[in-house]
Structures are given as C-alpha cells and as structure tokens.
Scaffold this active site. Sequence first.
Site, PDB file in Angstrom:
ATOM      1  N   GLU A 168       0.823  -1.210   0.000  1.00 46.10           N
ATOM      2  CA  GLU A 168       0.000   0.000   0.000  1.00 46.10           C
ATOM      3  C   GLU A 168       0.855   1.257   0.000  1.00 46.10           C
ATOM      4  OE1 GLU A 168      -3.264  -2.083   2.958  1.00 46.10           O
ATOM      5  OE2 GLU A 168      -2.511  -0.078   3.392  1.00 46.10           O
ATOM      6  N   CYS A 177       3.431   8.360   1.623  1.00 52.70           N
ATOM      7  CA  CYS A 177       3.796   7.392   2.662  1.00 52.70           C
ATOM      8  C   CYS A 177       4.005   6.048   1.964  1.00 52.70           C
ATOM      9  CB  CYS A 177       2.673   7.297   3.693  1.00 52.70           C
ATOM     10  SG  CYS A 177       2.994   6.062   4.964  1.00 52.70           S
ATOM     11  N   CYS A 222       4.906  -7.555   7.436  1.00 50.89           N
ATOM     12  CA  CYS A 222       5.903  -7.143   8.433  1.00 50.89           C
ATOM     13  C   CYS A 222       5.996  -8.227   9.494  1.00 50.89           C
ATOM     14  CB  CYS A 222       5.498  -5.821   9.076  1.00 50.89           C
ATOM     15  SG  CYS A 222       6.691  -5.252  10.300  1.00 50.89           S
ATOM     16  N   CYS A 252       3.355  -5.618  15.738  1.00 53.68           N
ATOM     17  CA  CYS A 252       2.768  -4.650  16.682  1.00 53.68           C
ATOM     18  C   CYS A 252       1.252  -4.898  16.721  1.00 53.68           C
ATOM     19  CB  CYS A 252       3.061  -3.221  16.241  1.00 53.68           C
ATOM     20  SG  CYS A 252       4.826  -2.901  16.057  1.00 53.68           S
ATOM     21  N   CYS A 312      -1.470  -2.700  14.704  1.00 53.76           N
ATOM     22  CA  CYS A 312      -1.196  -2.426  13.287  1.00 53.76           C
ATOM     23  C   CYS A 312      -1.750  -3.543  12.406  1.00 53.76           C
ATOM     24  CB  CYS A 312       0.316  -2.309  13.123  1.00 53.76           C
ATOM     25  SG  CYS A 312       0.881  -2.403  11.441  1.00 53.76           S
ATOM     26  N   CYS A 352      -1.991   1.954   7.992  1.00 58.55           N
ATOM     27  CA  CYS A 352      -1.060   0.988   7.406  1.00 58.55           C
ATOM     28  C   CYS A 352      -1.614  -0.438   7.401  1.00 58.55           C
ATOM     29  CB  CYS A 352       0.225   1.097   8.209  1.00 58.55           C
ATOM     30  SG  CYS A 352       1.281  -0.293   8.222  1.00 58.55           S
TER      31      CYS A 352
HETATM   32  S1  SF4 Z   1       3.711  -0.757  13.101  1.00 56.86           S
HETATM   33 FE1  SF4 Z   1       3.133  -2.431  11.716  1.00 56.86          FE
HETATM   34  S2  SF4 Z   1       4.444  -2.205   9.903  1.00 56.86           S
HETATM   35 FE2  SF4 Z   1       5.330  -0.931  11.565  1.00 56.86          FE
HETATM   36  S3  SF4 Z   1       6.833  -2.295  12.562  1.00 56.86           S
HETATM   37 FE3  SF4 Z   1       4.901  -2.557  13.723  1.00 56.86          FE
HETATM   38  S4  SF4 Z   1       3.906  -4.316  12.726  1.00 56.86           S
HETATM   39 FE4  SF4 Z   1       5.490  -3.603  11.330  1.00 56.86          FE
END
Ligand code: SF4
Length: 388
Positions: A108, A127, A134, A138, A141, A372
């Site tokens: 994205e 962005c 990933c 987190c 996210c 995101c």
């Molecule tokens: S916020 Fe999302 S994209 Fe960024 S490091 Fe954490 S899990 Fe990965």
Amino acid sequence: MTLTSPNPDPAPPEETRLPSILDLNEDDLTYQVSRLGQPAFRSRQLWRSLYHDGARSFAEMTTLSKQLRSELEERFTISPLESAVELRSADGSTDKVLFKLHDGELIETVLMRYGLDGHRRARRTVCISTQAGCALGCTFCATGQQGFRRQLSPGEIVAQVLHMRRVIRAENSELIAGGAAKRDEVPEITNVVFMGMGEPLANYDNTMQSIAVMNHGQGMNIGARHLTVSTVGLVPEIRKLAREPYQLNLAVSLHAPDDESRSRTMPINKRYPIARLMHACRDYVETTNRRIFFEYVLLDHENDTPEHARKLAALLDGLLCHVNLIPVNPTENGPYERPSDRRSAVFREILRNAGIANTVRQEKGIDINAGCGQLRARALDDAVDAAG
Ligand code: SF4
C-alpha cells in the site's frame, strides 16, 4: 468508495520476467549502458528520463537513440508495480493505492495533500512501504497482524513515489491549463515518509538505495530533510543510520513509556528494551545534531493515562525531539479504541507543561482505510469472499 479485488491471475514464471531498471543504482546503470557501447552521458540522460521526467516506457525517452531504446527494452522493464485498487477520500485530500507486485504480493501507498497551514507551505506527502507485510507484529497495526511476506526491492520502493508524482503532475497540469494556478504555485511531491507497510530499517540496504535515488539532484531531487525514515526501534540500525551522509529525519515508534506497556503492544521491545533504545536515540542526536521524532499512537485506556504522559515526559527530558501523538485508527478486528478528545488533550497538556514539543497528527483518509495495512487486509478478505 469502490474497491475491486486484485487480479487473481498467477504471476509469470520468474525466467520470463525482465528485471526492472529501477532496481539499478547509479553505478550499475552506468555500467549497463557502457556494456551497450554507449558513452557515460547516455546513462545520465537515461537517469534523468527515469527519475526527473518519470518516463513510463523506453519509447518515451526521445533523448536516447532508437537503437539504445530498443536494446534497453529487450533487457529491462521500468515500473515493477501494477495498481490493483485506487481510492480517494471524500474530502479529496488523500489517495490510497494498493499495488500488486510481479509475484502477486500486495503493498500500500498513501498520498496526502496538505494546504497552506500557518507558516507551512502546501505539501504533497507520500507514505511508502518497504516490505510486503511485516514480521514485527505490533498489536495495533493491521500489517503486523498479517505477517511478513518479503522485502521490497529498491525499485519497488522508488516506484511508489514515481506513481504518486504522476498523479500530482496530472492534477497540476489541469490547474495550470485551467488558469487556476501558476507553475511555481503548485508543489510536486514535497515529502516522503517511510511509514507504510514494513520496517524500513529491517530492509536497510534497499531503503538506503531508494533514498539515494530520491535525493539525487538529477532525478527526483527530494531534499534529505524532507525524507523521514520510521523505525520501531532497531538499535543496531539506528546506530548505523547515524553514520549515513544524509540529513534524514528519523521517526521512532515509541508508543509506550515503560517496558511493561511497550512489550504488551510491541514485541520488538523484548529484544530492544526502552533503556537500550533511548541510549541509541541519545547517541543518534549527539552524533547527528538532529532532533528525533517520536511517534506515539494513543490507545484508549492502554497507554494514554496521565501517568503514561508523565513517564514519557521523564523519558524524553532534555532530548532534542518532537512527539507526534496519533489517536489510533481502529482496525476492523483490532482490540483498540480511539481515546476521547478530552483524554488526548490532557495527555498533550502534561507533555507541554514538561517542555516536550508535541503535535497531534492531522487525520487523513479515515474513510479509505488509510491506516497501514488496512486496505491490503480488506482486499484479501474480499478476494477470499469472491473465491467462495
Ligand atoms: S507498526 Fe506495523 S508495519 Fe510498523 S513495525 Fe509494527 S507491525 Fe510492522
């Protein structure tokens, strides 16, 4: 708002796919052109066509001879991205594109338009993503909830900015042709933030190569001070970044002021606890003399209490920094709620009284899942639904 599912056609086998010329760094590009028996100035013309003019095909590069264009065409493609879904927010300020990569992976990119704001001039910020998915997980996210797929190549990173610049150039041309603006009044891409899918410093070399291309004076010519690399706090890479020659901005996703709260939402904190991270941040500021931006996503009743604010102020005391507070953009299946304006205001006030500069990030694109990883998650859900 319309959303179309990504094309389910299988990716072509690797051996039939030509490499993207956008993956070459400047030296490699010069070498490839010299292998075709061409002088060095031809590679400079090619570089300019790709990154200054934004050519989408070799045929458009009329400064190059026909023979060179066809030899390049036999060996390379240009853009490695195919747009699968494009959305625009109702207020027209934000575009989001879901790109399909050659192997079917989805990433994205978001374009944000900011008008004049006090002393700040109008901006066009992109962005971008640096990884498909990933690994860092987190909990707030959407990308983190989808897992890691693969690293993006330098060309796949740069091509996201080239795409959004084409969108802006087309808009600017219309404004100028209609007499609504003069050429020097309409900005192109002014800022790039590496805050999309993935952790840029976990794809260090490709991120740095893409920065070299964006910053190059004969190409995209985006000043390093307008490029912001975001990290979840990879300590060795922060130390490495401090030694790079670019005057980049560094944004550290902190999101909690103590190990207990931070480890709950950011598993990386177990590998690099706050004391180690802050040590690296203080060294970074001392080496570069540049302030650090700390990102702090406000999660209702999780990390937004006055006690958290006081701890955060103590942690950042005396450090050259700025805190960006981001009320969470709730994901469909995520466990977090956005705090009330009142709770955010109290948090801010405590920081301000402690002398910690901070702003609440302007919300953009809520109606198009601009957070995101949210659009990719939605497109995958739709594709699964469509497949029955
Ligand atoms: S916020 Fe999302 S994209 Fe960024 S490091 Fe954490 S899990 Fe990965």
